[in-house]
Design a protein around this motif. Sequence first.
Motif, PDB file in Angstrom:
ATOM      1  N   ARG A 156     -29.073   7.965  34.078  1.00 38.18           N
ATOM      2  CA  ARG A 156     -28.519   8.337  32.772  1.00 38.18           C
ATOM      3  C   ARG A 156     -28.149   9.814  32.669  1.00 38.18           C
ATOM      4  NH1 ARG A 156     -31.852   6.327  27.854  1.00 38.18           N
ATOM      5  NH2 ARG A 156     -29.850   6.797  26.877  1.00 38.18           N
ATOM      6  N   TYR A 157     -28.211  10.553  33.769  1.00 38.82           N
ATOM      7  CA  TYR A 157     -27.889  11.983  33.727  1.00 38.82           C
ATOM      8  C   TYR A 157     -26.512  12.201  34.361  1.00 38.82           C
ATOM      9  CZ  TYR A 157     -32.942  12.008  33.032  1.00 38.82           C
ATOM     10  OH  TYR A 157     -34.211  11.749  32.572  1.00 38.82           O
ATOM     11  N   PRO A 158     -25.476  12.397  33.535  1.00 43.10           N
ATOM     12  CA  PRO A 158     -24.104  12.461  34.058  1.00 43.10           C
ATOM     13  C   PRO A 158     -23.876  13.544  35.107  1.00 43.10           C
ATOM     14  CG  PRO A 158     -24.073  12.164  31.686  1.00 43.10           C
ATOM     15  CD  PRO A 158     -25.496  12.430  32.051  1.00 43.10           C
ATOM     16  N   TYR A 159     -24.608  14.646  35.042  1.00 42.88           N
ATOM     17  CA  TYR A 159     -24.380  15.724  35.999  1.00 42.88           C
ATOM     18  C   TYR A 159     -24.851  15.367  37.411  1.00 42.88           C
ATOM     19  CZ  TYR A 159     -29.054  16.578  34.036  1.00 42.88           C
ATOM     20  OH  TYR A 159     -30.330  16.432  33.549  1.00 42.88           O
ATOM     21  N   LEU A 160     -25.530  14.237  37.566  1.00 47.49           N
ATOM     22  CA  LEU A 160     -25.918  13.769  38.898  1.00 47.49           C
ATOM     23  C   LEU A 160     -24.943  12.735  39.456  1.00 47.49           C
ATOM     24  CD1 LEU A 160     -29.800  13.335  38.479  1.00 47.49           C
ATOM     25  CD2 LEU A 160     -28.593  15.224  39.596  1.00 47.49           C
ATOM     26  N   TYR A 161     -23.956  12.334  38.659  1.00 43.79           N
ATOM     27  CA  TYR A 161     -23.094  11.234  39.046  1.00 43.79           C
ATOM     28  C   TYR A 161     -22.160  11.542  40.214  1.00 43.79           C
ATOM     29  CZ  TYR A 161     -24.211   8.629  34.722  1.00 43.79           C
ATOM     30  OH  TYR A 161     -24.846   7.935  33.727  1.00 43.79           O
ATOM     31  N   ALA A 162     -21.925  12.801  40.523  1.00 44.47           N
ATOM     32  CA  ALA A 162     -20.876  13.171  41.471  1.00 44.47           C
ATOM     33  C   ALA A 162     -21.046  12.522  42.838  1.00 44.47           C
ATOM     34  CB  ALA A 162     -20.806  14.688  41.617  1.00 44.47           C
ATOM     35  N   SER A 163     -22.284  12.425  43.311  1.00 50.23           N
ATOM     36  CA  SER A 163     -22.492  11.876  44.643  1.00 50.23           C
ATOM     37  C   SER A 163     -23.919  11.368  44.788  1.00 50.23           C
ATOM     38  CB  SER A 163     -22.224  12.934  45.711  1.00 50.23           C
ATOM     39  OG  SER A 163     -23.194  13.958  45.639  1.00 50.23           O
ATOM     40  N   LEU A 164     -24.100  10.484  45.757  1.00 49.79           N
ATOM     41  CA  LEU A 164     -25.435   9.993  46.057  1.00 49.79           C
ATOM     42  C   LEU A 164     -26.311  11.131  46.570  1.00 49.79           C
ATOM     43  CD1 LEU A 164     -27.165   7.373  46.184  1.00 49.79           C
ATOM     44  CD2 LEU A 164     -26.463   7.191  48.589  1.00 49.79           C
ATOM     45  N   GLU A 165     -25.691  12.116  47.203  1.00 50.06           N
ATOM     46  CA  GLU A 165     -26.442  13.246  47.753  1.00 50.06           C
ATOM     47  C   GLU A 165     -27.187  14.020  46.669  1.00 50.06           C
ATOM     48  OE1 GLU A 165     -23.356  12.412  48.683  1.00 50.06           O
ATOM     49  OE2 GLU A 165     -23.939  11.701  50.694  1.00 50.06           O
ATOM     50  N   SER A 166     -26.630  14.073  45.464  1.00 51.11           N
ATOM     51  CA  SER A 166     -27.305  14.779  44.380  1.00 51.11           C
ATOM     52  C   SER A 166     -28.625  14.105  44.035  1.00 51.11           C
ATOM     53  CB  SER A 166     -26.407  14.860  43.142  1.00 51.11           C
ATOM     54  OG  SER A 166     -26.082  13.573  42.653  1.00 51.11           O
ATOM     55  N   TYR A 167     -28.655  12.779  44.124  1.00 49.27           N
ATOM     56  CA  TYR A 167     -29.902  12.042  43.900  1.00 49.27           C
ATOM     57  C   TYR A 167     -30.866  12.216  45.074  1.00 49.27           C
ATOM     58  CZ  TYR A 167     -27.822   9.821  39.843  1.00 49.27           C
ATOM     59  OH  TYR A 167     -27.260   9.592  38.605  1.00 49.27           O
ATOM     60  N   GLN A 168     -30.330  12.171  46.262  1.00 54.94           N
ATOM     61  CA  GLN A 168     -31.178  12.351  47.430  1.00 54.94           C
ATOM     62  C   GLN A 168     -31.857  13.712  47.409  1.00 54.94           C
ATOM     63  OE1 GLN A 168     -28.109  11.559  50.349  1.00 54.94           O
ATOM     64  NE2 GLN A 168     -28.822   9.457  50.680  1.00 54.94           N
ATOM     65  N   GLN A 169     -31.134  14.720  46.949  1.00 51.50           N
ATOM     66  CA  GLN A 169     -31.701  16.060  46.884  1.00 51.50           C
ATOM     67  C   GLN A 169     -32.874  16.105  45.914  1.00 51.50           C
ATOM     68  OE1 GLN A 169     -29.456  19.381  44.985  1.00 51.50           O
ATOM     69  NE2 GLN A 169     -29.762  20.423  46.949  1.00 51.50           N
ATOM     70  N   VAL A 170     -32.709  15.486  44.743  1.00 49.70           N
ATOM     71  CA  VAL A 170     -33.793  15.479  43.767  1.00 49.70           C
ATOM     72  C   VAL A 170     -35.008  14.748  44.326  1.00 49.70           C
ATOM     73  CG1 VAL A 170     -34.497  14.706  41.465  1.00 49.70           C
ATOM     74  CG2 VAL A 170     -32.216  15.672  41.803  1.00 49.70           C
ATOM     75  N   LYS A 171     -34.782  13.636  45.005  1.00 45.94           N
ATOM     76  CA  LYS A 171     -35.904  12.918  45.609  1.00 45.94           C
ATOM     77  C   LYS A 171     -36.603  13.784  46.660  1.00 45.94           C
ATOM     78  CE  LYS A 171     -36.793   8.835  45.549  1.00 45.94           C
ATOM     79  NZ  LYS A 171     -37.120   7.418  45.776  1.00 45.94           N
ATOM     80  N   GLU A 172     -35.820  14.529  47.407  1.00 42.07           N
ATOM     81  CA  GLU A 172     -36.398  15.387  48.436  1.00 42.07           C
ATOM     82  C   GLU A 172     -37.224  16.525  47.844  1.00 42.07           C
ATOM     83  OE1 GLU A 172     -33.081  16.555  50.797  1.00 42.07           O
ATOM     84  OE2 GLU A 172     -32.841  14.565  51.723  1.00 42.07           O
ATOM     85  N   TYR A 173     -36.984  16.844  46.582  1.00 45.12           N
ATOM     86  CA  TYR A 173     -37.829  17.838  45.926  1.00 45.12           C
ATOM     87  C   TYR A 173     -39.268  17.342  45.812  1.00 45.12           C
ATOM     88  CZ  TYR A 173     -33.574  20.274  44.340  1.00 45.12           C
ATOM     89  OH  TYR A 173     -32.383  20.957  44.269  1.00 45.12           O
TER      90      TYR A 173
END
Length: 246
Positions: A156-173
Amino acid sequence: MFSFFKKKKEAKYNFNRIQVDMHSHILPGIDDGAPTVKESIMLVRRLMDLGFNKLIATPHIMADYYRNTPDTIHNALDELREELEKQNIQIPVEAAAEYYLDETFERKLDAGNLLTLGDNYLLFELSYINYPNNLKDIIQKMNDKGYKPILAHPERYPYLYASLESYQQVKEYGCYFQLNTISLSNHYGKQAQKVAENLVENMMVDFLGSDMHHLRHADSLQKSLQTTAVEQLLSDDYSLYNELLK
């Protein structure tokens, strides 16, 4: 993000597969969820009908809107439990919280006494508008203090929608992802649904939650059971839920 998931005509499973709903706003009168204990009971009954046999309520804690504390939350939990007992409704209900990552959250983190789920899981949410520049540091701090961070509804956070990598980065945090199941029923719109499906396809979903606020959410939750994405999630081995059942 192209989705390979199509809606199914009949639901193969219900939520008894995971047993516990770990994100809801069913406590009466303390946030934007159930306004009265009567509505709370209606939501509990619907969740039971969908197969859940344990509920963990997670009221909002937000500095500008819902200034809940452990006391206000436990008082509302007691009120709901008393009504459940009065009506002989047999289901365990516990309470934690959904913490908003605002200017007061780090102070709460430093003070301790946070309301957690299961084995010290800490549910938190972000702004829907602005990406928090301190997200990596805050997640690291939660981990350093012994918490297991769970990011609520990342789809539900539009600023993460650009790519799957943005989600992967958050998970890696160093945090888990909790998907709102109703996102897969198009409750929040097509974009959120596509992102949710992409997270499922890429096996990035750790927990499912109803995020139940009202009966419309219950209807969407029922609808979601007819999707292939939810069938895939419910057929997976979700051993993490065992920690929430204790």
